[in-house]
Design an enzyme around this catalytic site. Structure first.
Site, PDB file in Angstrom:
ATOM      1  N   TYR A 131       0.807  -1.216   0.000  1.00 59.79           N
ATOM      2  CA  TYR A 131       0.000   0.000   0.000  1.00 59.79           C
ATOM      3  C   TYR A 131       0.846   1.274   0.000  1.00 59.79           C
ATOM      4  CZ  TYR A 131      -3.863  -3.146   1.288  1.00 59.79           C
ATOM      5  OH  TYR A 131      -4.783  -4.146   1.325  1.00 59.79           O
ATOM      6  N   LYS A 141       3.717 -15.359   2.738  1.00 60.51           N
ATOM      7  CA  LYS A 141       3.596 -16.144   1.508  1.00 60.51           C
ATOM      8  C   LYS A 141       5.018 -16.487   1.085  1.00 60.51           C
ATOM      9  CE  LYS A 141       1.051 -17.806  -1.891  1.00 60.51           C
ATOM     10  NZ  LYS A 141       0.156 -18.955  -1.696  1.00 60.51           N
ATOM     11  N   ASP A 198      -2.790 -18.144   2.493  1.00 64.42           N
ATOM     12  CA  ASP A 198      -3.971 -18.832   1.950  1.00 64.42           C
ATOM     13  C   ASP A 198      -4.488 -19.861   2.955  1.00 64.42           C
ATOM     14  OD1 ASP A 198      -1.478 -19.899   1.408  1.00 64.42           O
ATOM     15  OD2 ASP A 198      -2.022 -20.790  -0.504  1.00 64.42           O
ATOM     16  N   ASP A 246      -4.913  -6.602   6.295  1.00 69.19           N
ATOM     17  CA  ASP A 246      -6.136  -5.890   5.912  1.00 69.19           C
ATOM     18  C   ASP A 246      -7.247  -6.911   5.659  1.00 69.19           C
ATOM     19  OD1 ASP A 246      -7.904  -4.019   5.007  1.00 69.19           O
ATOM     20  OD2 ASP A 246      -6.874  -3.598   3.120  1.00 69.19           O
ATOM     21  N   ASP A 257     -10.428  -8.326   8.545  1.00 69.78           N
ATOM     22  CA  ASP A 257     -11.856  -8.215   8.221  1.00 69.78           C
ATOM     23  C   ASP A 257     -12.532  -9.583   8.276  1.00 69.78           C
ATOM     24  OD1 ASP A 257     -11.932  -5.535   7.966  1.00 69.78           O
ATOM     25  OD2 ASP A 257     -12.515  -5.474   5.857  1.00 69.78           O
TER      26      ASP A 257
END
Ligand code: NAD
Length: 360
Positions: A146, A195, A227, A251, A255
């Protein structure tokens, strides 16, 4: 003990829910013999109305001069509020991004706790919920994809967009240290999510997290691919204590984790810098649809205040007392409209605050 607290009521339901959180903090002071000196700070729409901009230098200075900041929420209805006729850099949200940056808040903490009394709101099956879950996601907030260099170009008539994901070892180390420190106050387990089978940034992440772990021999570290973590959150959420991860993974996972608790009015959060200082706020927004009606659930803000007691002021016993009071009120069947279910007693914002304060 005496502390300086900045209070940001903000917009919409902000002043109502911050008022209830202050009521709880006042009760903690009375019960445990502390003194909190409050200073009110304008941010977002409230600051636009009073000062013409969503964040002033005075607001930043006041926040910086305090031990911690407790915030409600900012923003209005994008369709009807005049704040959204201003250019993006002058809107309420720019104030929030600005203060986070000015205070160097790089660690975002989002707990996901399933109250036994609210199991009905959890979308998972009973056998998956098991004994319930109590985890906290520690997300890196100022680096990664980001904040990396980005551009869109056209090459031979083909449009191409480039985003870059960068982390240096210092950025990884400081967030990992936060996660291990927090795990030390909890069930002493860190799950670091990356990852590493694909990304170089994740391979460095893993190495640095392992180096930090060596300083915390009493804390168990496990690594998990992102994942797999997304699946495990809905398959066996009870296995997690502290989830440590980078900005974008955090992020998405935070959520997902909050969704499985089922209720937006219950979710607290914190953003911390390298010292004990932090900004504490509910995960939800300013709910303009119910503002001023006295029906908003103040619990997410009250639990954010409990996090402030624990992480910025080191008042663990007092934080436990606030959390226990919330649990007790739910056990006795009191609910605001957003978490109401059959057979329970519906109360408004102020009444909920009073009930919790009485039980501290
Ligand atoms: P929202 O979280 O404000 O509301 C979503 C829904 O949840 C609404 O129906 C609302 O009534 C309900 N809700 C939220 N909090 C509640 C509570 N405590 N008790 C009972 N019900 C509650 O999200 P939104 O409607 O998308 O955004 C409204 C405004 O809030 C926008 O201006 C947005 O930019 C802003 N916002 C601010 C923050 C922040 O300050 N950190 C975060 C998210 C959104």
């Amino acid at each position: 003990m005496e502390y300086k607290i900045s209070l940001i009521p903000g917009d919409g339901i902000g002043p109502e829910i911050v008022g209830e959180a202050k009521k709880i903090l006042d009760k903690v002071c009375e019960k445990y013999g502390h003194k909190f000196n409050y200073e009110e700070v304008l941010l977002g729409g409230a600051s636009i109305d009073a000062c013409g901009v969503p964040l002033t230098q005075e607001a930043i200075d006041t926040a910086k001069n305090s031990d911690a900041v407790l915030m409600g929420s900012i923003g209005g209805d994008a369709k009807t509020s005049p704040w959204y006729r201003l250019e993006p850099s002058k809107r309420p949200e720019a104030g929030l991004l600005g203060i986070r940056k000015a205070l160097n808040l790089f660690a975002n903490l989002r707990p996901a706790y399933l109250y036994n009394e609210l199991k009905g709101a959890c979308p998972l099956k009973e056998e998956v919920i098991g004994e319930g879950f109590d985890m906290i996601i520690v997300r890196e907030l100022t680096g990664g994809l980001y904040f990396g260099e980005r551009r869109t170009v056209e090459e031979n008539g083909v449009r191409k967009a480039i985003d870059t994901l960068t982390y240096d070892e210092k950025e990884i180390r400081r967030i990992a240290v936060k996660a291990f420190e927090i795990a030390g106050k909890r069930k002493k387990k860190v799950t670091s999510v990356d990852k590493a089978n694909v990304l170089d940034s994740s391979r460095l992440w893993r190495k640095v997290v392992e180096e930090v772990a060596a300083d915390y021999p009493d804390i168990t570290l496990e690594h998990m691919l992102v994942d797999n973590c997304a699946m495990q959150l809905v398959h066996n959420p009870g296995q997690f204590d502290v989830i440590l991860t980078e900005n974008m993974f955090g992020d998405i996972l935070s959520d997902e984790a909050s969704m499985v608790t089922g209720s937006i009015g219950m979710l607290s959060s914190a953003s911390l810098n390298e010292t004990k200082f932090g900004l504490y706020e509910p995960s939800h927004g300013s709910a303009p649809d119910i503002a001023g009606k006295g029906v908003a659930n103040p619990i997410a803000t009250i639990l954010s205040a409990a996090m402030m007691l624990r992480f910025s002021l080191d008042l663990d016993k007092e934080a436990d007392a606030v959390e226990a009071a919330v649990q007790q009120v739910l056990k006795e069947g009191y609910r605001t409209g957003d978490i109401m279910s059959e057979g329970m007693k519906q109360v408004g914002t102020k009444e909920m605050g009073d009930l919790i304060a009485e039980r501290i």
